[in-house]
Structures are given as structure tokens and as C-alpha cells.
Design a protein around this motif. Sequence first.
Motif, PDB file in Angstrom:
ATOM      1  N   ASN A  44      44.790  37.408  35.795  1.00 28.20           N
ATOM      2  CA  ASN A  44      44.374  36.585  36.939  1.00 28.20           C
ATOM      3  C   ASN A  44      42.864  36.416  37.067  1.00 28.20           C
ATOM      4  O   ASN A  44      42.392  35.833  38.041  1.00 28.20           O
ATOM      5  N   LEU A  45      42.109  36.910  36.088  1.00 25.78           N
ATOM      6  CA  LEU A  45      40.655  36.711  36.143  1.00 25.78           C
ATOM      7  C   LEU A  45      40.334  35.217  36.040  1.00 25.78           C
ATOM      8  O   LEU A  45      40.877  34.525  35.176  1.00 25.78           O
ATOM      9  N   PRO A  46      39.457  34.719  36.882  1.00 26.39           N
ATOM     10  CA  PRO A  46      39.081  33.306  36.765  1.00 26.39           C
ATOM     11  C   PRO A  46      38.297  33.058  35.479  1.00 26.39           C
ATOM     12  O   PRO A  46      37.497  33.889  35.051  1.00 26.39           O
ATOM     13  N   ARG A  47      38.548  31.942  34.850  1.00 25.72           N
ATOM     14  CA  ARG A  47      37.877  31.573  33.600  1.00 25.72           C
ATOM     15  C   ARG A  47      36.669  30.692  33.902  1.00 25.72           C
ATOM     16  O   ARG A  47      36.713  29.835  34.770  1.00 25.72           O
ATOM     17  N   THR A  48      35.590  30.910  33.135  1.00 26.25           N
ATOM     18  CA  THR A  48      34.380  30.107  33.335  1.00 26.25           C
ATOM     19  C   THR A  48      34.283  28.968  32.326  1.00 26.25           C
ATOM     20  O   THR A  48      33.511  28.036  32.517  1.00 26.25           O
ATOM     21  N   GLY A  49      35.035  29.068  31.234  1.00 21.90           N
ATOM     22  CA  GLY A  49      34.919  28.085  30.162  1.00 21.90           C
ATOM     23  C   GLY A  49      33.981  28.536  29.061  1.00 21.90           C
ATOM     24  O   GLY A  49      33.933  27.947  27.991  1.00 21.90           O
ATOM     25  N   ASP A  50      33.221  29.587  29.314  1.00 23.24           N
ATOM     26  CA  ASP A  50      32.344  30.168  28.293  1.00 23.24           C
ATOM     27  C   ASP A  50      33.097  31.351  27.679  1.00 23.24           C
ATOM     28  O   ASP A  50      33.295  32.379  28.339  1.00 23.24           O
ATOM     29  N   PRO A  51      33.544  31.237  26.407  1.00 22.85           N
ATOM     30  CA  PRO A  51      34.394  32.275  25.818  1.00 22.85           C
ATOM     31  C   PRO A  51      33.780  33.671  25.834  1.00 22.85           C
ATOM     32  O   PRO A  51      34.465  34.649  26.138  1.00 22.85           O
ATOM     33  N   LEU A  52      32.505  33.791  25.535  1.00 28.46           N
ATOM     34  CA  LEU A  52      31.879  35.109  25.510  1.00 28.46           C
ATOM     35  C   LEU A  52      31.774  35.690  26.915  1.00 28.46           C
ATOM     36  O   LEU A  52      32.090  36.865  27.149  1.00 28.46           O
ATOM     37  N   SER A  53      31.365  34.873  27.870  1.00 23.66           N
ATOM     38  CA  SER A  53      31.265  35.323  29.255  1.00 23.66           C
ATOM     39  C   SER A  53      32.632  35.764  29.785  1.00 23.66           C
ATOM     40  O   SER A  53      32.753  36.795  30.457  1.00 23.66           O
ATOM     41  N   ASP A  54      33.675  34.998  29.462  1.00 24.20           N
ATOM     42  CA  ASP A  54      35.028  35.349  29.898  1.00 24.20           C
ATOM     43  C   ASP A  54      35.493  36.661  29.265  1.00 24.20           C
ATOM     44  O   ASP A  54      36.119  37.486  29.929  1.00 24.20           O
ATOM     45  N   PHE A  55      35.167  36.858  27.996  1.00 23.18           N
ATOM     46  CA  PHE A  55      35.559  38.104  27.331  1.00 23.18           C
ATOM     47  C   PHE A  55      34.821  39.294  27.936  1.00 23.18           C
ATOM     48  O   PHE A  55      35.417  40.346  28.200  1.00 23.18           O
ATOM     49  N   LEU A  56      33.536  39.143  28.192  1.00 24.82           N
ATOM     50  CA  LEU A  56      32.778  40.232  28.811  1.00 24.82           C
ATOM     51  C   LEU A  56      33.334  40.571  30.193  1.00 24.82           C
ATOM     52  O   LEU A  56      33.417  41.745  30.575  1.00 24.82           O
ATOM     53  N   LYS A  57      33.736  39.553  30.936  1.00 21.78           N
ATOM     54  CA  LYS A  57      34.316  39.785  32.260  1.00 21.78           C
ATOM     55  C   LYS A  57      35.628  40.564  32.135  1.00 21.78           C
ATOM     56  O   LYS A  57      35.887  41.499  32.895  1.00 21.78           O
ATOM     57  N   LEU A  58      36.442  40.199  31.158  1.00 18.08           N
ATOM     58  CA  LEU A  58      37.713  40.887  30.932  1.00 18.08           C
ATOM     59  C   LEU A  58      37.483  42.351  30.563  1.00 18.08           C
ATOM     60  O   LEU A  58      38.105  43.265  31.121  1.00 18.08           O
ATOM     61  N   VAL A  59      36.567  42.600  29.637  1.00 15.49           N
ATOM     62  CA  VAL A  59      36.293  43.963  29.189  1.00 15.49           C
ATOM     63  C   VAL A  59      35.720  44.796  30.331  1.00 15.49           C
ATOM     64  O   VAL A  59      36.042  45.977  30.485  1.00 15.49           O
ATOM     65  N   ARG A  60      34.902  44.181  31.146  1.00 18.81           N
ATOM     66  CA  ARG A  60      34.308  44.899  32.293  1.00 18.81           C
ATOM     67  C   ARG A  60      35.394  45.390  33.246  1.00 18.81           C
ATOM     68  O   ARG A  60      35.261  46.443  33.874  1.00 18.81           O
TER      69      ARG A  60
END
Length: 197
Positions: A74-90
Motif C-alpha cells: 500500500n505504499l504510494p508510488r512516486t513514479g521514480d523507481p529508485l525512490s520507490d524502492f528506497l521507500k519500500l526498503v525503509r
Amino acid sequence: MPRIVDHDQRRRELAATVWALVREHGVEGVNLRLITEHSGWSSGAIRHYLPHREAILAFAAQHMAERVGARLLNLPRTGDPLSDFLKLVREVLPLDDERRAEAQVWLAFVALSLSDPGLADTQGVAYQALNETFRQIFEAFSTLGWPAQHPPEAAAREVQALIDGLTIHLLLEQITPGDAWATLETRIRQLIQAPAV
């Protein structure tokens, strides 16, 4: 008119009680008497959902894995793949009180799963699901043409191992949340050489 019971809500309440008891007493200290005292439920009501101690622990471990998985989905996606991955890992690293509590329970279950095949299966499923998510993300990076230091499988394993190690260091208070995150973010950025914007 009979009362409508939300069984999923009751199971969530039971899981929260078991997690709190694991944090306070360790997995070996969780028993039906303590669950009854802390939940306010009768032992018969608890047994209706979870007939024995092994079922209680397996359920709590599975429920925690599902809770974390749902949060990640349910994490919101930003459209920036690296930013989204960092958010997921965090979200996986115990950088705040909620995730620290989850990590404490997870670590207790990991220790118990060494001698309990049922819990080992639950832990294995959770590990494989996260590993597969990471592998797919690294594979997606490679399809974007971003050069990687390692194949997707190896990169996924490395990030997962780093998260596990940092989690233990955080729980033992040997590293600050800021330093843990900086370590993980730096390594992920090294693994994925995203093009400069």
C-alpha cells in the motif's frame, strides 16, 4: 438478534496481544493464561480461534508477515523507481517504534523456528516473499537499462542480508537509525547505478 462478530478483527486483536507478550516475556513465555489475562478473553474464546500454543505462535508469526506485506503493497508510488524502492526498503528497517516492535517479535520467532518446523516454514515463506520482491525490483532496474553490480538474485540477497544485519544492530542499539539508513541507502545506490537526472 445475535451479535455480529468480526472474526478478522478478533484475530488481529489476538495477534497484537501475542506480539506484546513475546516482546515482554519472549516466545517461550507466551501461554494461554497470559493471553487470557492480557486480552480479556476467556480461554474458551481463545481456543475457538487458536486451539493450542503452537497454533497461537504460528498464527501470530503469519499475521505479522501479512501485516508487513500489506503495508509494503500500500505504499504510494512516486513514479521514480529508485525512490520507490528506497521507500519500500525503509519500511522494512526498524527505524521507528512500530517497526522496532515488529523486528523484536520477528527475531524471537526466528530463534524459535530453529527448533520448530512449523514456525520455520512460516519464517521461510516470509523470507522468500521479500526476497522475490527485491529480485523483481532489481530485474526491473536492469530492464530500464540501469547497469547493476550483480545479477538481480545476488543483489536481492545482499540487500536482504544487509537489512537483517542492520536490524540486529538496531535492536541491540549498536547503531543509530540514521546511520543504519545511511548505510543501507548508500549500498543500494551503489548496486543500482541510476542515470543522472
